[in-house]
Design an enzyme around this catalytic site. Structure first.
Site, mmCIF file in Angstrom:
data_model
loop_
_atom_site.group_PDB
_atom_site.id
_atom_site.type_symbol
_atom_site.label_atom_id
_atom_site.label_comp_id
_atom_site.label_asym_id
_atom_site.label_seq_id
_atom_site.Cartn_x
_atom_site.Cartn_y
_atom_site.Cartn_z
ATOM 1 N N ASP A 132 0.823 -1.220 0.000
ATOM 2 C CA ASP A 132 0.000 0.000 0.000
ATOM 3 C C ASP A 132 0.854 1.267 0.000
ATOM 4 O O ASP A 132 0.358 2.361 -0.260
ATOM 5 C CB ASP A 132 -0.964 0.007 1.200
ATOM 6 C CG ASP A 132 -0.260 -0.013 2.560
ATOM 7 O OD1 ASP A 132 0.984 -0.113 2.602
ATOM 8 O OD2 ASP A 132 -0.968 0.061 3.588
ATOM 9 N N LYS A 160 8.924 -0.133 -5.375
ATOM 10 C CA LYS A 160 7.750 -1.018 -5.509
ATOM 11 C C LYS A 160 6.764 -0.423 -6.521
ATOM 12 O O LYS A 160 6.172 -1.154 -7.322
ATOM 13 C CB LYS A 160 7.063 -1.226 -4.154
ATOM 14 C CG LYS A 160 7.846 -2.039 -3.145
ATOM 15 C CD LYS A 160 8.114 -3.481 -3.561
ATOM 16 C CE LYS A 160 6.874 -4.343 -3.553
ATOM 17 N NZ LYS A 160 7.209 -5.777 -3.802
#
Ligand code: NAD
Ligand code: DAU
Length: 350
Positions: A132, A160
């Site tokens: 997230d 990421k």
């Protein structure tokens, strides 16, 4: 189905490997891991002898190795978890994060692409496990959904985010059947004690200071690692190619409140007078670029695929603490390597 799981010797990867090896005896599971400081085969001692499991030592940054491996093994699917995963380390050494998280992911995508639609192969899906943190930070209100714009702040989350973009690009450009999930903070057994919860469990055990960055007001949304593995199983088997799912526990806590709760439960478990462990709390210099709040809206996963967490935070935390108290040898082994954490909030290799 022959599945390559990368990063299977790490925290979350080991729970995913265990679930797949035990639940799907007809699948062959290969666990590819470079065994960095975070990889530990002891995490998998209970399943290492199973006939449908094999460990492969290797580095996803080594493109020749990866392409040969895929050519030889002709995998049907990949579940990709291998990564450098610690934000503080990414601040000290960003390039390692670019190498493993970006280059390593693209190497795997290329190898998967070369198997996909070849005559004598049956490559079915590439599942990328993400975080997230790619969405950035929230204020007091709101939650991340699958359509929230990317806004990474740390070298870790930037790497990421980049890998997520490459996965989508391989779906859109080459038609590779891909899946992505973005999960909130995990906790549970086998969590390396550089991360907040296991670090504090270990420090409480040894009566060492508990380093809380800034004022401890930052909020994280905690999910039990076994529930993350269950979500990966459901998404892997039932999600539509090209889709993204957020995974989270609807379980937001300020860091300081999590650590106070941990102190209280560990006073009881260690037979220390109430309030003893809280005295170890030490406020230290804040993390650079520290994201204030993460919160996941997991409604899509619940509505589309029926996944909900199976344990409450209280239950998950209690089993986690019991695991750490019963696995002293594991904790001693992983903290006696080339890693040490000082109470001033800095980490250093030795
Ligand atoms: P971890 O650091 O515990 O494990 C990572 C594993 O990858 C280790 O076993 C390590 O040896 C291996 N690895 C690292 N570099 C490698 C390389 N170059 N080649 C092969 N193997 C390599 O990480 P984790 O917390 O288990 O996270 C797993 C994945 O889940 C990561 O992609 C992470 O971004 C993501 N994620 C983690 C969390 C969390 O709270 N921990 C939450 C959401 C998503
Ligand atoms: O949100 C998912 C992410 O959660 C994953 O993608 C990462 O791989 C994982 O490491 C985790 O990142 P965080 O930075 O949120 O986790 P960490 O345990 O490092 O820190 C949790 C919170 O606690 C964060 O606000 C920073 C704070 N903290 C952390 C440490 C290590 C402290 O206050 N003191 C500490 O010593």
């Amino acid at each position: 189905m022959k599945i390559l799981i990368t990063g299977g010797a790490g925290f979350i990867g080991s729970h995913v490997v265990r679930l797949f090896v035990n639940k799907y005896p007809n699948y062959t599971i290969h666990n590819l891991d470079a065994l960095t400081y975070a990889g530990n085969l002891a995490n998998l001692s209970d399943i290492e002898a199973k006939p449908n499991y094999k460990f492969v030592k290797g580095n996803i940054v080594d493109n020749d190795f990866i392409s040969n491996l895929f050519e030889t093994e002709k995998y049907n699917a990949v579940i990709h978890l291998a990564a450098e995963s610690h934000v503080d380390r990414s601040i000290t050494n960003p390039i390692e994060f670019v190498m493993t998280n970006v280059i390593g992911t693209v190497n795997l995508l290329n190898a998967a692409k070369s198997l996909y639609k070849k005559d004598n192969t049956d490559f079915q899906k590439f599942y990328h496990v993400s975080t997230d943190e790619v969405y950035g930070a929230l204020g007091d209100e709101g939650m991340f959904t699958e359509t929230t714009s990317y806004d990474p702040h740390s070298p870790y989350s930037a790497s990421k985010a980049s890998s997520d973009h490459f996965v989508r690009a391989y779906h859109d450009t080459y038609g590779l059947p891909t899946l992505i999930s973005n999960c909130s903070n995990n906790y549970g057994p086998n969590h390396f004690p550089e991360k907040l919860i296991p670090l504090c469990i270990n420090n409480i055990k040894h009566n060492r200071p508990l380093p809380i960055y800034g004022k401890g007001e930052n909020v994280r949304d905690w999910l039990y690692v076994v529930d993350h593995a269950r979500a990966i199983d459901v998404i892997f088997h039932t999600a539509k190619y090209g889709s993204t799912y957020n995974i989270g526990g609807h379980n937001e806590w300020k860091n300081i409140d999590v650590i106070r709760l941990l102190c209280k439960i560990m006073d009881e478990k260690l037979n220390r007078p109430a309030g003893t462990n809280e005295k170890l709390i030490t406020f230290v210099t804040d993390r650079a670029g520290h994201d204030m709040r993460y919160a996941i809206d997991a409604a899509k996963l619940q509505n589309d695929l029926g996944w909900v967490p199976s344990v409450t935070f209280e239950e998950g935390l209690a089993s986690t603490l019991d695991w750490y108290l019963q696995n002293d040898e594991w904790l001693t082994n992983v903290t006696s390597g080339n890693y040490t954490k000082y109470y001033d909030g800095q980490y250093a290799s030795r």
